[in-house]
Design a protein around this motif. Sequence first.
Motif, PDB file in Angstrom:
ATOM      1  N   SER A   3      51.544 -16.171  -8.429  1.00 39.75           N
ATOM      2  CA  SER A   3      51.548 -17.543  -7.935  1.00 39.75           C
ATOM      3  C   SER A   3      51.335 -17.599  -6.428  1.00 39.75           C
ATOM      4  O   SER A   3      50.785 -18.558  -5.914  1.00 39.75           O
ATOM      5  CB  SER A   3      52.828 -18.261  -8.333  1.00 39.75           C
ATOM      6  OG  SER A   3      53.910 -17.699  -7.652  1.00 39.75           O
TER       7      SER A   3
ATOM      8  N   ARG B  70      36.222 -25.742  -9.038  1.00 35.01           N
ATOM      9  CA  ARG B  70      37.367 -25.060  -9.647  1.00 35.01           C
ATOM     10  C   ARG B  70      37.138 -24.815 -11.132  1.00 35.01           C
ATOM     11  O   ARG B  70      37.261 -23.683 -11.616  1.00 35.01           O
ATOM     12  CB  ARG B  70      38.607 -25.933  -9.501  1.00 35.01           C
ATOM     13  CG  ARG B  70      39.650 -25.402  -8.586  1.00 35.01           C
ATOM     14  CD  ARG B  70      40.918 -26.221  -8.715  1.00 35.01           C
ATOM     15  NE  ARG B  70      40.798 -27.520  -8.070  1.00 35.01           N
ATOM     16  CZ  ARG B  70      41.028 -27.714  -6.784  1.00 35.01           C
ATOM     17  NH1 ARG B  70      41.379 -26.700  -6.018  1.00 35.01           N
ATOM     18  NH2 ARG B  70      40.916 -28.912  -6.250  1.00 35.01           N
TER      19      ARG B  70
ATOM     20  N   LEU C 295      44.256 -21.667  -3.390  1.00 38.52           N
ATOM     21  CA  LEU C 295      44.163 -23.119  -3.358  1.00 38.52           C
ATOM     22  C   LEU C 295      44.002 -23.647  -1.947  1.00 38.52           C
ATOM     23  O   LEU C 295      43.250 -24.589  -1.703  1.00 38.52           O
ATOM     24  CB  LEU C 295      45.410 -23.734  -4.015  1.00 38.52           C
ATOM     25  CG  LEU C 295      45.480 -23.545  -5.527  1.00 38.52           C
ATOM     26  CD1 LEU C 295      46.837 -23.975  -6.053  1.00 38.52           C
ATOM     27  CD2 LEU C 295      44.364 -24.302  -6.219  1.00 38.52           C
ATOM     28  N   ILE C 296      44.705 -23.023  -1.020  1.00 40.18           N
ATOM     29  CA  ILE C 296      44.583 -23.540   0.339  1.00 40.18           C
ATOM     30  C   ILE C 296      43.239 -23.183   0.938  1.00 40.18           C
ATOM     31  O   ILE C 296      42.700 -23.906   1.771  1.00 40.18           O
ATOM     32  CB  ILE C 296      45.744 -23.074   1.241  1.00 40.18           C
ATOM     33  CG1 ILE C 296      45.988 -24.155   2.289  1.00 40.18           C
ATOM     34  CG2 ILE C 296      45.457 -21.765   1.887  1.00 40.18           C
ATOM     35  CD1 ILE C 296      47.206 -23.922   3.119  1.00 40.18           C
TER      36      ILE C 296
ATOM     37  N   GLU D   2      36.470 -33.620  -2.285  1.00 43.72           N
ATOM     38  CA  GLU D   2      37.531 -33.261  -3.223  1.00 43.72           C
ATOM     39  C   GLU D   2      37.003 -33.206  -4.651  1.00 43.72           C
ATOM     40  O   GLU D   2      37.378 -32.322  -5.433  1.00 43.72           O
ATOM     41  CB  GLU D   2      38.682 -34.264  -3.129  1.00 43.72           C
ATOM     42  CG  GLU D   2      39.572 -34.083  -1.921  1.00 43.72           C
ATOM     43  CD  GLU D   2      40.373 -32.786  -1.959  1.00 43.72           C
ATOM     44  OE1 GLU D   2      40.577 -32.229  -3.048  1.00 43.72           O
ATOM     45  OE2 GLU D   2      40.771 -32.321  -0.884  1.00 43.72           O
TER      46      GLU D   2
ATOM     47  N   ARG E 207      47.700 -17.446  -5.960  1.00 45.33           N
ATOM     48  CA  ARG E 207      47.104 -18.734  -6.350  1.00 45.33           C
ATOM     49  C   ARG E 207      47.264 -19.748  -5.231  1.00 45.33           C
ATOM     50  O   ARG E 207      46.326 -20.482  -4.902  1.00 45.33           O
ATOM     51  CB  ARG E 207      47.769 -19.270  -7.619  1.00 45.33           C
ATOM     52  CG  ARG E 207      47.463 -18.474  -8.844  1.00 45.33           C
ATOM     53  CD  ARG E 207      47.015 -19.341  -9.997  1.00 45.33           C
ATOM     54  NE  ARG E 207      47.958 -20.386 -10.343  1.00 45.33           N
ATOM     55  CZ  ARG E 207      47.599 -21.575 -10.795  1.00 45.33           C
ATOM     56  NH1 ARG E 207      46.324 -21.862 -10.934  1.00 45.33           N
ATOM     57  NH2 ARG E 207      48.506 -22.454 -11.124  1.00 45.33           N
ATOM     58  N   GLU E 208      48.438 -19.758  -4.634  1.00 43.79           N
ATOM     59  CA  GLU E 208      48.660 -20.652  -3.503  1.00 43.79           C
ATOM     60  C   GLU E 208      47.629 -20.409  -2.415  1.00 43.79           C
ATOM     61  O   GLU E 208      47.045 -21.354  -1.889  1.00 43.79           O
ATOM     62  CB  GLU E 208      50.059 -20.448  -2.930  1.00 43.79           C
ATOM     63  CG  GLU E 208      51.167 -20.995  -3.798  1.00 43.79           C
ATOM     64  CD  GLU E 208      52.530 -20.874  -3.126  1.00 43.79           C
ATOM     65  OE1 GLU E 208      53.447 -21.577  -3.541  1.00 43.79           O
ATOM     66  OE2 GLU E 208      52.653 -20.072  -2.181  1.00 43.79           O
ATOM     67  N   ARG E 209      47.456 -19.180  -2.111  1.00 47.20           N
ATOM     68  CA  ARG E 209      46.501 -18.863  -1.048  1.00 47.20           C
ATOM     69  C   ARG E 209      45.097 -19.289  -1.421  1.00 47.20           C
ATOM     70  O   ARG E 209      44.357 -19.848  -0.614  1.00 47.20           O
ATOM     71  CB  ARG E 209      46.549 -17.355  -0.748  1.00 47.20           C
ATOM     72  CG  ARG E 209      45.626 -16.891   0.354  1.00 47.20           C
ATOM     73  CD  ARG E 209      45.812 -17.655   1.649  1.00 47.20           C
ATOM     74  NE  ARG E 209      47.182 -17.709   2.101  1.00 47.20           N
ATOM     75  CZ  ARG E 209      47.749 -16.778   2.870  1.00 47.20           C
ATOM     76  NH1 ARG E 209      47.041 -15.758   3.289  1.00 47.20           N
ATOM     77  NH2 ARG E 209      49.001 -16.892   3.229  1.00 47.20           N
TER      78      ARG E 209
ATOM     79  N   ALA F  24      41.074 -25.834  -0.356  1.00 48.00           N
ATOM     80  CA  ALA F  24      41.360 -27.083   0.345  1.00 48.00           C
ATOM     81  C   ALA F  24      40.717 -27.071   1.725  1.00 48.00           C
ATOM     82  O   ALA F  24      40.182 -28.077   2.188  1.00 48.00           O
ATOM     83  CB  ALA F  24      42.867 -27.284   0.461  1.00 48.00           C
ATOM     84  N   HIS F  25      40.778 -25.922   2.346  1.00 47.11           N
ATOM     85  CA  HIS F  25      40.166 -25.779   3.659  1.00 47.11           C
ATOM     86  C   HIS F  25      38.669 -26.002   3.571  1.00 47.11           C
ATOM     87  O   HIS F  25      38.065 -26.705   4.388  1.00 47.11           O
ATOM     88  CB  HIS F  25      40.463 -24.379   4.205  1.00 47.11           C
ATOM     89  CG  HIS F  25      40.204 -24.228   5.667  1.00 47.11           C
ATOM     90  ND1 HIS F  25      38.984 -23.860   6.164  1.00 47.11           N
ATOM     91  CD2 HIS F  25      40.997 -24.442   6.736  1.00 47.11           C
ATOM     92  CE1 HIS F  25      39.049 -23.832   7.485  1.00 47.11           C
ATOM     93  NE2 HIS F  25      40.259 -24.182   7.854  1.00 47.11           N
TER      94      HIS F  25
ATOM     95  N   ARG G  98      48.409 -11.111   1.624  1.00 50.45           N
ATOM     96  CA  ARG G  98      47.506 -11.734   0.652  1.00 50.45           C
ATOM     97  C   ARG G  98      46.087 -11.889   1.179  1.00 50.45           C
ATOM     98  O   ARG G  98      45.128 -11.903   0.422  1.00 50.45           O
ATOM     99  CB  ARG G  98      48.034 -13.124   0.276  1.00 50.45           C
ATOM    100  CG  ARG G  98      49.363 -13.102  -0.401  1.00 50.45           C
ATOM    101  CD  ARG G  98      49.870 -14.499  -0.595  1.00 50.45           C
ATOM    102  NE  ARG G  98      50.598 -15.020   0.546  1.00 50.45           N
ATOM    103  CZ  ARG G  98      50.960 -16.279   0.687  1.00 50.45           C
ATOM    104  NH1 ARG G  98      50.608 -17.168  -0.212  1.00 50.45           N
ATOM    105  NH2 ARG G  98      51.639 -16.664   1.730  1.00 50.45           N
TER     106      ARG G  98
END
Lengths: 160, 160
Positions: free
Chosen positions: B84, B127, B91-92, B120, B87-89, B95-96, B24
């Motif tokens: 998905s 986003r 999102l992290i 945040e 998307r996870e990647r 977050a990072h 990814r």
Amino acid sequence: MVADIAERAGVTARTFFRYFTDKREVLFDASAELEKKSLAALEAAPATASTLDLVATALDATVDIIGHDHELARKRHVVIMANSDLRERELIKLAHMSAALADGLRRRGIGDAEASLAAEAGSAVYRVAFQRWADADDDLDLRDVIRRSFAQLRALTAPN
Amino acid sequence: MVADIAERAGVTARTFFRYFTDKREVLFDASAELEKKSLAALEAAPATASTLDLVATALDATVDIIGHDHELARKRHVVIMANSDLRERELIKLAHMSAALADGLRRRGIGDAEASLAAEAGSAVYRVAFQRWADADDDLDLRDVIRRSFAQLRALTAPN
DNA sequence: CGTAGCGATGTCATCAAGTGACATCACCCT
DNA sequence: AGGGTGATGTCACTTGATGACATCGCTACG
């Protein structure tokens, strides 16, 4: 390994994958219930509530499920934070929740853009509040921490 | 498959994994640069800026990298949203970025809790802004969309 | 010039995570 | 008793990822 996890539960790996789509998913079993509860709270909220109030109400509802076992929450949090793949999974669960929340808001007639933004902002508040709560040594009330974080967001965005 | 991707690049799968930790990761190659740029912008901001202004400045800086190629951004976004795990990647990565931003704020003397929350919140704004921009048919300016989203957040959290 | 050494790549073996196809087994229903 | 059904097991296979080792080309240095 999955085989070990499954064995501990007394089943085969194959069976494990029938119950959980994923190795990681074990840790996030409660997330569906969490979402359901908070959506229910959203529906039940009075018509007079502001958008942000609605979001706050929805988040509050999750406390009933996870807010009691501080020690468990802390341990779980530590494990998740230590593994980037678990963090990924957690983040997408939160994102899913946020999307559901936004949908709920839209169903109450709130505009598309406002709904998304409010849900995301609420998600942000939740993240920091939960983190703060989980990291705290003393026994805080998660509900309080969430409330205070919301207040802090208001303060932060207030014109000065 | 990774083998196919690698072959297209004229290397072996093994070599592919020497350049990218992950399949990814190819799609998120630019994220380090993004973070660097926005942190630099943060450092360069005037001392008089409010916390939220600082966050806005940092986010603005990313526009220089990704804000020009609307078509590419859209396509990339579609692909990521459809998977998905991607998307996870994503999102992290966000977050990072948010964590790095919070650190940057702390380095400017902003309190711990406020820094996290502001970062945040900024991430939330980003986003929705990016989503809005990527989904738009007409050719919006990403910078504008971000600004308007920030304004909307202020409106949302304003006491009424 | 020749070669020692180093960095990048390839080869091979191996493991862990999933997944589909099919077999079994227990239990319930009539 | 026997047939259906749902849960579980078995097996084979694919894909992602990683460690160990081989190879090749280039560069520095005697």
